[in-house]
Design a protein around this motif. Structure first.
Motif, PDB file in Angstrom:
ATOM      1  N   ARG A   6      20.064   2.388  51.485  1.00 30.06           N
ATOM      2  CA  ARG A   6      19.936   3.376  52.550  1.00 30.06           C
ATOM      3  C   ARG A   6      18.733   4.219  52.181  1.00 30.06           C
ATOM      4  O   ARG A   6      18.595   4.643  51.038  1.00 30.06           O
ATOM      5  N   SER A  23      11.079   2.473  62.753  1.00 36.50           N
ATOM      6  CA  SER A  23      12.271   2.330  61.917  1.00 36.50           C
ATOM      7  C   SER A  23      12.680   0.875  61.695  1.00 36.50           C
ATOM      8  O   SER A  23      13.059   0.504  60.586  1.00 36.50           O
ATOM      9  N   ARG A  27      12.842  -0.606  57.956  1.00 41.34           N
ATOM     10  CA  ARG A  27      14.117  -1.138  57.448  1.00 41.34           C
ATOM     11  C   ARG A  27      13.960  -2.595  56.998  1.00 41.34           C
ATOM     12  O   ARG A  27      14.469  -2.984  55.940  1.00 41.34           O
ATOM     13  N   SER A  32      16.444  -1.994  53.952  1.00 44.45           N
ATOM     14  CA  SER A  32      17.322  -0.854  54.189  1.00 44.45           C
ATOM     15  C   SER A  32      18.302  -1.164  55.302  1.00 44.45           C
ATOM     16  O   SER A  32      17.904  -1.613  56.373  1.00 44.45           O
ATOM     17  N   ASP A  33      19.572  -0.914  55.043  1.00 41.18           N
ATOM     18  CA  ASP A  33      20.576  -1.019  56.097  1.00 41.18           C
ATOM     19  C   ASP A  33      20.432   0.147  57.062  1.00 41.18           C
ATOM     20  O   ASP A  33      20.654   0.002  58.255  1.00 41.18           O
ATOM     21  N   ASP A  34      20.088   1.314  56.524  1.00 44.19           N
ATOM     22  CA  ASP A  34      19.952   2.524  57.335  1.00 44.19           C
ATOM     23  C   ASP A  34      18.667   3.249  56.964  1.00 44.19           C
ATOM     24  O   ASP A  34      18.275   3.277  55.794  1.00 44.19           O
ATOM     25  N   LEU A  35      18.037   3.839  57.955  1.00 45.78           N
ATOM     26  CA  LEU A  35      16.900   4.734  57.760  1.00 45.78           C
ATOM     27  C   LEU A  35      17.333   6.057  58.364  1.00 45.78           C
ATOM     28  O   LEU A  35      17.480   6.178  59.587  1.00 45.78           O
TER      29      LEU A  35
END
Length: 65
Positions: A6, A23, A27, A32-35
């Motif tokens: 993350r 984004s 990602r 990254s699963d989340d930004l």
């Protein structure tokens, strides 16, 4: 490479807008699963940098499945 993270970011409104618009790309490139716009969670690795004259704070931590 199976670990997913993350990524957290804070900065000027200009940098936050750019990261918001890009984004999906960010990602994908960073796995990254989340930004997430905002402060990094407790225990995350954190760094601050100047980018094109703007301050940005980044944080990363492992994603929990």
């Amino acid at each position: 490479i199976e670990d997913r993270i993350r990524t957290f970011y804070q900065g000027s409104s200009e940098l936050e807008q750019v990261l918001g618009e890009w984004s999906e790309y960010v990602r994908a490139e960073t796995l990254s699963d989340d930004l997430v716009q905002g402060s990094a969670v407790e225990g995350a690795y954190r760094e601050s940098h100047k980018l094109a004259g703007y301050e940005i704070s980044l944080g990363v931590c492992l994603s929990v499945p």
